[in-house]
Design an enzyme around this catalytic site. Structure first.
Site, mmCIF file in Angstrom:
data_model
loop_
_atom_site.group_PDB
_atom_site.id
_atom_site.type_symbol
_atom_site.label_atom_id
_atom_site.label_comp_id
_atom_site.label_asym_id
_atom_site.label_seq_id
_atom_site.Cartn_x
_atom_site.Cartn_y
_atom_site.Cartn_z
ATOM 1 N N VAL A 15 -30.217 -52.739 60.606
ATOM 2 C CA VAL A 15 -30.668 -53.774 61.269
ATOM 3 C C VAL A 15 -30.179 -53.618 62.662
ATOM 4 O O VAL A 15 -30.352 -54.127 64.111
ATOM 5 C CB VAL A 15 -29.965 -54.825 60.900
ATOM 6 C CG1 VAL A 15 -29.537 -56.266 61.858
ATOM 7 C CG2 VAL A 15 -30.114 -54.699 59.285
ATOM 8 N N GLU A 154 -30.793 -62.227 59.936
ATOM 9 C CA GLU A 154 -31.616 -61.012 60.033
ATOM 10 C C GLU A 154 -32.136 -61.172 58.413
ATOM 11 O O GLU A 154 -31.676 -61.686 57.630
ATOM 12 C CB GLU A 154 -31.660 -59.809 60.479
ATOM 13 C CG GLU A 154 -30.922 -58.913 59.723
ATOM 14 C CD GLU A 154 -31.108 -58.242 58.402
ATOM 15 O OE1 GLU A 154 -30.980 -58.111 57.462
ATOM 16 O OE2 GLU A 154 -32.755 -58.446 58.692
ATOM 17 N N GLU A 158 -37.962 -53.466 55.468
ATOM 18 C CA GLU A 158 -37.777 -52.571 55.745
ATOM 19 C C GLU A 158 -38.798 -51.906 56.496
ATOM 20 O O GLU A 158 -40.125 -51.627 55.214
ATOM 21 C CB GLU A 158 -37.053 -50.994 54.997
ATOM 22 C CG GLU A 158 -35.379 -51.051 55.518
ATOM 23 C CD GLU A 158 -34.606 -50.071 54.526
ATOM 24 O OE1 GLU A 158 -33.486 -50.808 54.245
ATOM 25 O OE2 GLU A 158 -34.923 -48.877 54.414
ATOM 26 N N CYS A 283 -30.884 -53.989 50.166
ATOM 27 C CA CYS A 283 -30.857 -55.525 50.209
ATOM 28 C C CYS A 283 -30.751 -56.882 48.728
ATOM 29 O O CYS A 283 -29.525 -56.904 48.973
ATOM 30 C CB CYS A 283 -31.097 -56.263 51.404
ATOM 31 S SG CYS A 283 -31.358 -55.642 52.869
ATOM 32 N N LYS A 286 -28.006 -56.488 45.674
ATOM 33 C CA LYS A 286 -26.346 -56.020 47.442
ATOM 34 C C LYS A 286 -26.535 -57.742 46.485
ATOM 35 O O LYS A 286 -25.646 -58.196 46.279
ATOM 36 C CB LYS A 286 -26.396 -55.371 47.931
ATOM 37 C CG LYS A 286 -25.482 -56.158 48.867
ATOM 38 C CD LYS A 286 -25.315 -55.360 50.280
ATOM 39 C CE LYS A 286 -26.144 -55.303 51.424
ATOM 40 N NZ LYS A 286 -26.171 -56.355 51.954
HETATM 41 C C1 UDX Z 1 -36.092 -57.597 52.116
HETATM 42 C C2 UDX Z 1 -36.412 -58.366 52.237
HETATM 43 O O1 UDX Z 1 -37.894 -59.145 52.242
HETATM 44 C C3 UDX Z 1 -36.239 -59.121 53.869
HETATM 45 O O2 UDX Z 1 -36.302 -60.577 54.379
HETATM 46 C C4 UDX Z 1 -34.738 -58.686 53.838
HETATM 47 O O3 UDX Z 1 -34.118 -58.751 55.045
HETATM 48 C C5 UDX Z 1 -34.026 -57.563 53.478
HETATM 49 O O4 UDX Z 1 -34.339 -57.319 51.867
HETATM 50 P P1 UDX Z 1 -36.446 -55.030 51.653
HETATM 51 O O5 UDX Z 1 -35.403 -55.334 50.878
HETATM 52 O O6 UDX Z 1 -36.369 -54.148 53.218
HETATM 53 O O7 UDX Z 1 -36.282 -56.707 52.119
HETATM 54 O O8 UDX Z 1 -37.993 -55.091 50.768
HETATM 55 P P2 UDX Z 1 -39.134 -56.342 50.470
HETATM 56 O O9 UDX Z 1 -40.410 -55.387 51.517
HETATM 57 O O10 UDX Z 1 -38.381 -56.925 50.986
HETATM 58 O O11 UDX Z 1 -39.056 -55.234 48.979
HETATM 59 C C6 UDX Z 1 -37.604 -55.800 48.331
HETATM 60 C C7 UDX Z 1 -38.390 -54.944 46.975
HETATM 61 O O12 UDX Z 1 -38.779 -55.935 46.536
HETATM 62 C C8 UDX Z 1 -38.898 -54.123 46.997
HETATM 63 O O13 UDX Z 1 -38.517 -52.500 45.977
HETATM 64 C C9 UDX Z 1 -40.532 -53.732 46.619
HETATM 65 O O14 UDX Z 1 -41.749 -53.177 45.587
HETATM 66 C C10 UDX Z 1 -39.996 -54.764 46.047
HETATM 67 N N1 UDX Z 1 -41.217 -55.908 45.969
HETATM 68 C C11 UDX Z 1 -41.534 -57.052 46.686
HETATM 69 C C12 UDX Z 1 -42.075 -56.140 44.683
HETATM 70 O O15 UDX Z 1 -41.638 -55.517 43.400
HETATM 71 N N2 UDX Z 1 -43.221 -56.951 44.224
HETATM 72 C C13 UDX Z 1 -43.366 -57.836 45.877
HETATM 73 O O16 UDX Z 1 -44.132 -59.255 45.667
HETATM 74 C C14 UDX Z 1 -42.902 -57.740 46.989
#
Ligand code: UDX
Length: 508
Positions: A15, A154, A158, A283, A286
């Site tokens: 971040v 935020e 990622e 994220c 947690k």
């Molecule tokens: C997430 C939130 O989207 C973001 O707004 C916050 O600030 C941080 O946490 P991130 O963890 O980086 O972001 O990834 P994200 O793209 O949200 O995916 C999170 C998890 O969900 C991944 O394991 C992804 O594979 C999974 N996922 C996501 C699914 O299984 N199905 C989906 O439709 C979307």
């Protein structure tokens, strides 16, 4: 754009580093602080410790003139108008957010303040953290007229964090005084005015000069809750569609059609309805636990989030059993594992469902050859290479002479695989896809046994095999000379699914 605001960002992780680079990109002067001297040196010398699109370009563009790196928090505090706290808030054993780093930074800032500062929570923190930071400053003798504590959560994903920062759906500010609001509005003015999007070097994205991001100004408590509630809701959406996928699998429906139909309802929306092997990352797991803990502290029962967590854990185990149903046994089987990061587009393996499934296969004696475009180095620190585990640099090398390919995250590179070449490399044409990257009809036409999540054909081979076993066993029972079901099962599955190729042993 205006002269810019002097900003200190404390923490140069996923971040903090993105925020520092983006604040510089929109015209501010930024000092990025980290207590890891080696990391500060690496950043100062041009290193980029995380895999984020556009981050190297922004850091190269602004290093030394708009962004500098230091471990001297006191000097950074005294030189800044706004200080963003972007340090880690890891999960503690109880599931609550560990705020010890925030506490330590707030105390050090308090001892450094020499004139008015806006201290801004950027890290994801439980509600009322703002209150705690205020108390830390007061206890360290900082007069109230010399500081305000604001919240600016935020919403960065990622892999797309720079784009998410510069082209946000919304900017959320929690602040209690006009002077704090004035500073924060000035910081985000290049975005909210649309001026940034007129710049020739602007990072591409959805926002335009005529469609700048809205700013939501609210209380600090609401701002802190918005972040936790948003992540918990997104995780809930994912667990929901994963259960729907399991229903689809049993009913012979295609979860992608169901998700499409659901998403056409503007109240639901099409995003975050991709079924798979469950969510991971630093994220969602947690924040779901932390938000549940916040609810408990407020004497509110948030059992729904326990279900979200339970479903997510079950989805990984369910996928592992699906791989077993394709192979029957794991011991000695050569498995190509494509994907190690918690999702495609990142090198982050924290809470990665992919690694959890690799470990389950290794525990059952499988020989795994793993490939990930960015996360192999980090993964090998957690699962070292060895007799059962190899890391390779190419998906086809991973598939060479393998009994099956399992797809564990959604890198575009995997969706673009040359299926002919993949099938030629495999000993058996079996693909178990945890991210639904391929069309079952295309895979069947290409001669693969293709299992995926929540789609017909996902288990049809195994279902047909089981049906044949039932028929064979029934027949066998009839003539009372039944061979063990295992023999029939193996015969039926081999007959229905495998076209063995005469290949050499795994290690040529
Ligand atoms: C997430 C939130 O989207 C973001 O707004 C916050 O600030 C941080 O946490 P991130 O963890 O980086 O972001 O990834 P994200 O793209 O949200 O995916 C999170 C998890 O969900 C991944 O394991 C992804 O594979 C999974 N996922 C996501 C699914 O299984 N199905 C989906 O439709 C979307």
């Amino acid at each position: 754009m205006s002269e810019g605001v002097s900003i200190a960002v404390v923490g140069s992780g996923y971040v903090g580093l993105v925020a520092a680079a983006c604040f510089a990109e929109i015209g501010h002067r930024v000092v990025c602080v980290d207590n890891d001297e080696a990391k500060v040196r690496m950043l100062h010398e041009g290193g980029v410790p995380i895999h984020e699109e556009y981050l190297p370009e922004l850091l190269n563009r602004h290093r030394a003139n708009r962004v500098e790196f230091t471990s001297d928090l006191k000097a950074a505090t005294q030189g800044a108008q706004a200080i963003f706290i972007a340090v880690g808030t890891p999960q503690s054993e109880t599931g609550s957010a560990d705020l010890s780093y925030v506490d330590a930074v707030a105390s050090e800032i308090a001892r450094s303040i020499d004139d008015y500062k806006v201290i801004v929570e950027k890290s994801t923190v439980p509600v009322y953290t703002n209150e705690w930071i205020r108390r830390v400053l007061e206890r360290n003798g900082v007069p109230q007229e010399l500081f305000d504590v604001a919240s600016n959560p935020e919403f960065l994903r990622e892999g797309t964090a720079v784009t998410d920062f510069l082209h946000p759906d919304r900017i959320v500010l929690g602040a209690e005084t006009e002077r704090a609001v004035t500073v924060l509005r000035a910081i985000y003015e290049p975005l909210t005015s649309g001026a940034y999007y007129r710049m020739h070097h602007a990072v591409p994205g959805a926002r335009t000069p005529d469609d700048p991001p809205p700013m939501l100004l609210t209380t600090t408590q609401a701002a802190e809750i918005i972040k936790h509630a948003s992540n918990a809701f997104l995780a809930t959406k994912i667990s929901f569609i994963n259960v729907v996928a399991n229903i689809c699998e049993a009913a012979g429906a295609d979860v992608q059609d169901v998700a499409r139909g659901m998403g056409m309802d503007s109240r639901i929306g099409p995003k975050f309805l991709r079924a798979g092997i469950g969510y991971g990352g630093s994220c969602f797991p947690k924040d779901v636990a932390a938000f549940r803990h916040v609810a408990e502290q407020m004497n509110v029962d948030f059992g729904l989030l326990e279900e979200v967590e339970k479903i997510n854990g079950e989805q990984k185990r369910r996928f592992f059993q699906k791989v077993r149903s394709a192979l029957w046994t794991f011991r000695g089987k050569k498995i190509a594992a494509l994907g190690l990061a918690f999702k495609g587009g990142t090198d982050d393996i924290r809470e990665s469902p992919a690694l959890e499934i690799v470990e389950l296969m290794l525990r059952e004696g499988a020989l795994v050859r793993a490939y990930d475009p960015a996360a192999a180095a980090r993964a090998s620190e957690m699962i070292p290479s060895g007799p059962q585990m190899q890391y390779v640099d190419d998906p086809y090398e991973a598939a060479q002479d393998a009994d099956a390919v399992v797809i564990l995250n959604d890198w575009q590179e995997f969706a673009d695989l040359d299926l002919e070449r993949l099938r030629a490399a495999l000993r058996y044409p079996i693909v178990v896809d945890g991210r639904n990257l391929f069309d079952p009809a295309v895979m069947a036409a290409q001669g693969f046994t293709y299992l995926s999540v929540g789609r017909p054909g996902a288990n049809s081979v195994a279902m047909r095999a089981r049906q044949r076993v039932r028929v064979l066993r029934h027949t066998a029972d009839g003539c009372a000379r039944a061979k063990p079901a295992k023999v029939y099962l193996r015969a039926a599955v081999l007959d229905a699914a495998f076209r063995p190729r005469n290949r050499g042993p795994w290690h040529a």
